[in-house]
Write a protein that holds these residues in place. Structure first.
Motif, PDB file in Angstrom:
ATOM      1  N   TYR A   1      -2.119  -2.179 -11.642  1.00 64.49           N
ATOM      2  CA  TYR A   1      -0.715  -2.334 -12.028  1.00 64.49           C
ATOM      3  C   TYR A   1      -0.507  -1.949 -13.494  1.00 64.49           C
ATOM      4  O   TYR A   1       0.511  -1.358 -13.854  1.00 64.49           O
ATOM      5  CB  TYR A   1      -0.261  -3.776 -11.797  1.00 64.49           C
ATOM      6  N   ASN A   2      -1.472  -2.303 -14.336  1.00 63.15           N
ATOM      7  CA  ASN A   2      -1.381  -1.936 -15.743  1.00 63.15           C
ATOM      8  C   ASN A   2      -1.393  -0.413 -15.899  1.00 63.15           C
ATOM      9  O   ASN A   2      -0.595   0.150 -16.663  1.00 63.15           O
ATOM     10  CB  ASN A   2      -2.540  -2.559 -16.510  1.00 63.15           C
ATOM     11  N   LEU A   3      -2.267   0.264 -15.192  1.00 60.90           N
ATOM     12  CA  LEU A   3      -2.333   1.722 -15.255  1.00 60.90           C
ATOM     13  C   LEU A   3      -1.029   2.360 -14.793  1.00 60.90           C
ATOM     14  O   LEU A   3      -0.584   3.363 -15.343  1.00 60.90           O
ATOM     15  CB  LEU A   3      -3.493   2.228 -14.386  1.00 60.90           C
ATOM     16  N   LEU A   4      -0.408   1.761 -13.776  1.00 60.91           N
ATOM     17  CA  LEU A   4       0.840   2.304 -13.243  1.00 60.91           C
ATOM     18  C   LEU A   4       2.061   1.901 -14.062  1.00 60.91           C
ATOM     19  O   LEU A   4       3.166   2.360 -13.787  1.00 60.91           O
ATOM     20  CB  LEU A   4       1.026   1.849 -11.790  1.00 60.91           C
ATOM     21  N   GLY A   5       1.861   1.040 -15.050  1.00 61.25           N
ATOM     22  CA  GLY A   5       2.972   0.636 -15.905  1.00 61.25           C
ATOM     23  C   GLY A   5       3.881  -0.406 -15.294  1.00 61.25           C
ATOM     24  O   GLY A   5       5.004  -0.613 -15.768  1.00 61.25           O
ATOM     25  N   VAL A   6       3.384  -1.106 -14.257  1.00 61.88           N
ATOM     26  CA  VAL A   6       4.207  -2.124 -13.594  1.00 61.88           C
ATOM     27  C   VAL A   6       3.918  -3.467 -14.264  1.00 61.88           C
ATOM     28  O   VAL A   6       3.352  -4.386 -13.675  1.00 61.88           O
ATOM     29  CB  VAL A   6       3.910  -2.156 -12.077  1.00 61.88           C
ATOM     30  N   THR A   7       4.312  -3.571 -15.505  1.00 60.83           N
ATOM     31  CA  THR A   7       3.920  -4.716 -16.316  1.00 60.83           C
ATOM     32  C   THR A   7       4.688  -5.990 -15.975  1.00 60.83           C
ATOM     33  O   THR A   7       4.241  -7.088 -16.325  1.00 60.83           O
ATOM     34  CB  THR A   7       4.111  -4.390 -17.808  1.00 60.83           C
TER      35      THR A   7
ATOM     36  N   GLU B   1      -4.684   1.453 -22.832  1.00 62.24           N
ATOM     37  CA  GLU B   1      -3.444   2.144 -23.182  1.00 62.24           C
ATOM     38  C   GLU B   1      -3.621   3.660 -23.112  1.00 62.24           C
ATOM     39  O   GLU B   1      -2.659   4.386 -22.866  1.00 62.24           O
ATOM     40  CB  GLU B   1      -2.993   1.742 -24.596  1.00 62.24           C
ATOM     41  N   ILE B   2      -4.842   4.104 -23.287  1.00 63.39           N
ATOM     42  CA  ILE B   2      -5.132   5.538 -23.271  1.00 63.39           C
ATOM     43  C   ILE B   2      -5.223   6.076 -21.845  1.00 63.39           C
ATOM     44  O   ILE B   2      -4.706   7.152 -21.532  1.00 63.39           O
ATOM     45  CB  ILE B   2      -6.443   5.813 -24.037  1.00 63.39           C
ATOM     46  N   PHE B   3      -5.878   5.326 -20.950  1.00 65.19           N
ATOM     47  CA  PHE B   3      -6.055   5.789 -19.573  1.00 65.19           C
ATOM     48  C   PHE B   3      -4.703   5.937 -18.880  1.00 65.19           C
ATOM     49  O   PHE B   3      -3.810   5.091 -19.040  1.00 65.19           O
ATOM     50  CB  PHE B   3      -6.907   4.813 -18.767  1.00 65.19           C
ATOM     51  N   LYS B   4      -4.548   6.993 -18.084  1.00 61.17           N
ATOM     52  CA  LYS B   4      -3.309   7.242 -17.362  1.00 61.17           C
ATOM     53  C   LYS B   4      -3.624   7.613 -15.909  1.00 61.17           C
ATOM     54  O   LYS B   4      -4.653   8.237 -15.623  1.00 61.17           O
ATOM     55  CB  LYS B   4      -2.513   8.393 -18.005  1.00 61.17           C
ATOM     56  N   PRO B   5      -2.724   7.254 -14.967  1.00 59.72           N
ATOM     57  CA  PRO B   5      -2.983   7.521 -13.544  1.00 59.72           C
ATOM     58  C   PRO B   5      -2.789   8.976 -13.147  1.00 59.72           C
ATOM     59  O   PRO B   5      -3.001   9.326 -11.986  1.00 59.72           O
ATOM     60  CB  PRO B   5      -1.978   6.610 -12.839  1.00 59.72           C
ATOM     61  N   ASN B   6      -2.374   9.809 -14.087  1.00 58.78           N
ATOM     62  CA  ASN B   6      -2.167  11.234 -13.788  1.00 58.78           C
ATOM     63  C   ASN B   6      -3.097  12.140 -14.597  1.00 58.78           C
ATOM     64  O   ASN B   6      -2.928  13.350 -14.604  1.00 58.78           O
ATOM     65  CB  ASN B   6      -0.718  11.637 -14.074  1.00 58.78           C
TER      66      ASN B   6
ATOM     67  N   ARG C   1       9.652  -1.122  -6.051  1.00 58.89           N
ATOM     68  CA  ARG C   1      10.794  -0.291  -5.649  1.00 58.89           C
ATOM     69  C   ARG C   1      11.653   0.076  -6.852  1.00 58.89           C
ATOM     70  O   ARG C   1      12.166   1.195  -6.950  1.00 58.89           O
ATOM     71  CB  ARG C   1      11.624  -1.011  -4.580  1.00 58.89           C
ATOM     72  N   SER C   2      11.808  -0.854  -7.799  1.00 59.03           N
ATOM     73  CA  SER C   2      12.616  -0.552  -8.981  1.00 59.03           C
ATOM     74  C   SER C   2      11.989   0.574  -9.801  1.00 59.03           C
ATOM     75  O   SER C   2      12.707   1.397 -10.386  1.00 59.03           O
ATOM     76  CB  SER C   2      12.804  -1.811  -9.836  1.00 59.03           C
ATOM     77  N   HIS C   3      10.667   0.636  -9.857  1.00 59.40           N
ATOM     78  CA  HIS C   3       9.996   1.717 -10.585  1.00 59.40           C
ATOM     79  C   HIS C   3      10.122   3.038  -9.832  1.00 59.40           C
ATOM     80  O   HIS C   3      10.345   4.092 -10.442  1.00 59.40           O
ATOM     81  CB  HIS C   3       8.525   1.368 -10.807  1.00 59.40           C
TER      82      HIS C   3
ATOM     83  N   SER D   1       0.826  -1.209   0.000  1.00 60.76           N
ATOM     84  CA  SER D   1       0.000   0.000   0.000  1.00 60.76           C
ATOM     85  C   SER D   1       0.859   1.257   0.000  1.00 60.76           C
ATOM     86  O   SER D   1       0.544   2.239  -0.692  1.00 60.76           O
ATOM     87  CB  SER D   1      -0.961   0.004   1.191  1.00 60.76           C
ATOM     88  N   GLY D   2       1.957   1.251   0.742  1.00 60.12           N
ATOM     89  CA  GLY D   2       2.845   2.404   0.749  1.00 60.12           C
ATOM     90  C   GLY D   2       3.525   2.620  -0.588  1.00 60.12           C
ATOM     91  O   GLY D   2       3.660   3.749  -1.068  1.00 60.12           O
ATOM     92  N   LEU D   3       3.937   1.526  -1.226  1.00 56.36           N
ATOM     93  CA  LEU D   3       4.632   1.634  -2.510  1.00 56.36           C
ATOM     94  C   LEU D   3       3.692   2.079  -3.624  1.00 56.36           C
ATOM     95  O   LEU D   3       4.075   2.876  -4.483  1.00 56.36           O
ATOM     96  CB  LEU D   3       5.291   0.299  -2.857  1.00 56.36           C
ATOM     97  N   VAL D   4       2.460   1.577  -3.622  1.00 51.66           N
ATOM     98  CA  VAL D   4       1.494   2.013  -4.631  1.00 51.66           C
ATOM     99  C   VAL D   4       1.162   3.485  -4.452  1.00 51.66           C
ATOM    100  O   VAL D   4       1.073   4.243  -5.429  1.00 51.66           O
ATOM    101  CB  VAL D   4       0.229   1.140  -4.587  1.00 51.66           C
ATOM    102  N   ALA D   5       0.995   3.921  -3.203  1.00 50.89           N
ATOM    103  CA  ALA D   5       0.744   5.341  -2.955  1.00 50.89           C
ATOM    104  C   ALA D   5       1.899   6.183  -3.475  1.00 50.89           C
ATOM    105  O   ALA D   5       1.700   7.202  -4.159  1.00 50.89           O
ATOM    106  CB  ALA D   5       0.527   5.587  -1.463  1.00 50.89           C
ATOM    107  N   ALA D   6       3.118   5.753  -3.176  1.00 53.66           N
ATOM    108  CA  ALA D   6       4.296   6.520  -3.580  1.00 53.66           C
ATOM    109  C   ALA D   6       4.435   6.578  -5.096  1.00 53.66           C
ATOM    110  O   ALA D   6       4.666   7.654  -5.673  1.00 53.66           O
ATOM    111  CB  ALA D   6       5.551   5.907  -2.956  1.00 53.66           C
ATOM    112  N   LEU D   7       4.292   5.436  -5.772  1.00 56.74           N
ATOM    113  CA  LEU D   7       4.461   5.427  -7.223  1.00 56.74           C
ATOM    114  C   LEU D   7       3.364   6.238  -7.910  1.00 56.74           C
ATOM    115  O   LEU D   7       3.630   6.957  -8.886  1.00 56.74           O
ATOM    116  CB  LEU D   7       4.470   3.997  -7.754  1.00 56.74           C
ATOM    117  N   THR D   8       2.145   6.150  -7.407  1.00 52.28           N
ATOM    118  CA  THR D   8       1.058   6.919  -8.014  1.00 52.28           C
ATOM    119  C   THR D   8       1.311   8.414  -7.869  1.00 52.28           C
ATOM    120  O   THR D   8       1.097   9.185  -8.818  1.00 52.28           O
ATOM    121  CB  THR D   8      -0.292   6.546  -7.371  1.00 52.28           C
TER     122      THR D   8
END
Length: 554
Positions: A58-64, A448-453, A121-123, A17-24
């Motif tokens: 994960y797909n939206l965040l690009g963590v494929t 592919e069009i939708f983005k988290p930002n 973490r790598s992302h 949860s912390g990592l998803v919050a941070a990456l988003t």
């Protein structure tokens, strides 16, 4: 509101949860700082089950990498006792379902939590951010402008106290963490000390990796071994009412003896045990998910039975729901009041999650050894647990002119997990995918069009010119807030259009298959939020303005 460069948001805890919050937040251009009390990163499989709705996150965040490395669940083989070698029954907990155009991620995957965390973490490190280990939050206070946190950093036997000033703080520090307790949030629910389990990873040879193996039952003693993405490494669940948990956790030989006696498999060869711990189900949630500038996500906000695989998934979806809103507020693009919707939207979902997982726990713990049907039923997982129906239809910041939500309408009764049979789309629901969207030199799909930002405005107009009034209004939203996509019906010819970022033909008909009844009823404007949920279904400019006011200027 004017844009400004925000100060780093403090994320306390480096679990999922912390990592998803941070990456988003980072994907939204908001700096973060992540602190972690532990001296080393978590090791072990727990929280391995990833539901389809989380795969969409994960797909939206690009963590494929997680999508590619995750494994489908193996069939569960439950063995007859004594002997432990002859199958009593074989059942597939989540039978494979062929993906559909609107739902490309339709099967849960398994990937060790530690493995997923490494990938996240790598992302995050690509943004120059690293998790600060050995850094413990000890106290905090907040005022109208921000949060002041006191932390202790430990290194080589020494301690250094640091004061961190941050505009917002996210408590992802678990059920025993400081954040929830210091905020004074209640943790309502129950504990189940009699339903204890031992969980962890172990290396074992002598058993195949084609099945998830299970022996016994929780009314006496039980062992299950689930294969993982690593050869010879299994995730173990062990326990039962007559298990000596103190001995099993403190004495390797005692645990091996317990496994051999329960399974009847004396040929097994045991290697390293990793991350063994005792787990007692607690079924609790906070009364509120935030106070002013401080928020709780994941286990800091709710704990649950592990049955059903909902906890980790619910935790990361807390963070994903919160972070895009927090980013808008941090950048001065939305008011503080938007953050109230985090509690409004997630609390009903978590209450339903606790209800669903507790039902499964009760069935598992009460199934008798001589009742094969009851034992088989403990492995049944309804598709509602895939979380594709999780929705926010009641949210104060969604706008649905097509099917307005009414708390007084019996047909609109709050169903936070949705329904397996209801295929209608409401504002607050997940937005479906649609492949085969074509423009000159381009073929794409919604996912592919939708983005988290960004918000995405889908404009279903038969003629590009019909979209002009809505496009003109969307142009006033401000730079970097919305992507505009005009979706033409099959057979139309896409052409560039002032104000539109993309004009596409629904070449395969999937977009209109998903939204066609809505469009036919006179509501051609669909606004998709950065978290992949439908924010609004409206007929035109007035509805767009109403939604904008609720998000950006309420």
């Amino acid at each position: 509101m004017a844009n400004s460069q925000p100060s780093p948001i403090l994320v306390v805890g480096s679990g999922p949860s912390g990592l998803v919050a941070a990456l988003t937040l980072l994907r939204n251009g908001v700096p973060v700082r992540i602190i972690e009390k532990a001296a080393a990163f978590h090791a072990g499989q727990r929280g391995a089950g990833i539901m389809p709705r989380s795969l969409e996150v994960y797909n939206l965040l690009g963590v494929t990498e997680i999508l590619n490395l995750g494994q489908l669940s193996k069939p569960i083989c439950n063995y007859e006792l004594p002997g432990g070698r002859k199958p009593k029954f074989i059942v597939n907990m989540t039978p494979f379902t062929e993906p559909t155009p609107d739902t490309p991620f339709l099967n849960p995957l398994l990937l060790g939590q530690h493995h997923s965390e490494e990938i996240f973490r790598s992302h995050i490190e690509k943004y120059g951010v690293h998790v600060e280990l050995n850094t413990e939050l000890v106290s905090f206070s907040q005022d109208a402008d921000g949060v002041t946190a006191q932390v202790i950093k430990r290194s080589d036997g020494s301690e250094v106290t640091e004061t961190i000033r941050t505009p917002f703080m996210i408590g992802a520090d678990g059920a025993r963490g400081v954040t929830r307790k210091a905020l004074g949030l209640t943790f309502v629910g129950e504990s189940r000390p009699t339903d204890r389990l031992i969980i962890g990873d172990l290396f074992v040879k002598g058993i195949d990796e084609d099945y998830w193996h299970a022996w016994g039952d929780f009314t006496t003693r039980v062992v299950s071994l689930r294969p993982t993405e690593y050869q010879d490494r299994f995730f173990i669940v062990a326990g039962g009412r007559d298990a000596d948990y103190k001995a099993l956790l403190s004495d390797r030989n005692a645990l091996i003896k317990f496994i051999v006696e329960t399974t009847g498999r004396d040929e097994l060869e045991f290697g390293e045990f990793i991350g063994l711990s005792e787990y007692s189900p607690n079924i609790r949630m906070v009364d509120r998910f935030s106070k002013d500038r401080i928020f709780v996500v994941g286990d800091a906000a709710h704990v649950h039975s592990p049955t059903g695989g909902q906890g980790m998934n619910s935790s990361i979806q807390d963070s994903f729901n919160l972070a895009w809103k927090l980013a808008l507020v941090s950048k001065g693009q939305a008011p503080m009041s938007l953050l109230e919707s985090y509690n409004d939207e997630r609390a009903p979902v978590i209450r339903e999650m606790l209800s669903q997982t507790t039902k499964i726990l009760n069935n598992a713990m009460s199934a008798k050894p001589n009742d094969t049907n009851a034992q088989k039923a403990t492995w049944n997982r309804p598709k509602i647990l895939f979380q594709l129906g999780v929705n926010y239809r009641w949210s104060p910041v969604v706008v649905d002119e097509h099917r307005p939500y009414s708390a007084d309408d019996a047909q609109s009764a709050l169903e936070a997990y949705g329904s397996e049979t209801d295929r209608t789309i409401h504002a607050g629901d997940r937005a479906p995918d649609a492949p085969g969207l074509a423009a000159p030199g381009v073929e794409t799909k919604f996912f592919e069009i939708f983005k988290p930002n960004l918000h995405t405005a889908l404009l279903f107009y038969p003629s590009p010119a019909d979209a002009k009034a809505v496009l003109d209004n969307l142009a006033t939203w401000g730079e970097g807030t919305v992507k505009t996509v005009v979706v033409l019906p099959k057979g139309a010819t896409p052409q560039s259009l002032p104000g539109a970022d993309l004009v596409v033909e629904d070449k395969l008909g999937h977009a209109y298959a998903a939204y066609g009844d809505i469009v036919a009823d006179g509501y051609p404007v669909i606004l998709i939020r950065p978290d992949g949920a439908v924010g609004a279904i409206v007929s035109g400019v007035e509805g767009v303005q109403r939604y904008h006011k609720g998000i950006f200027s309420n």
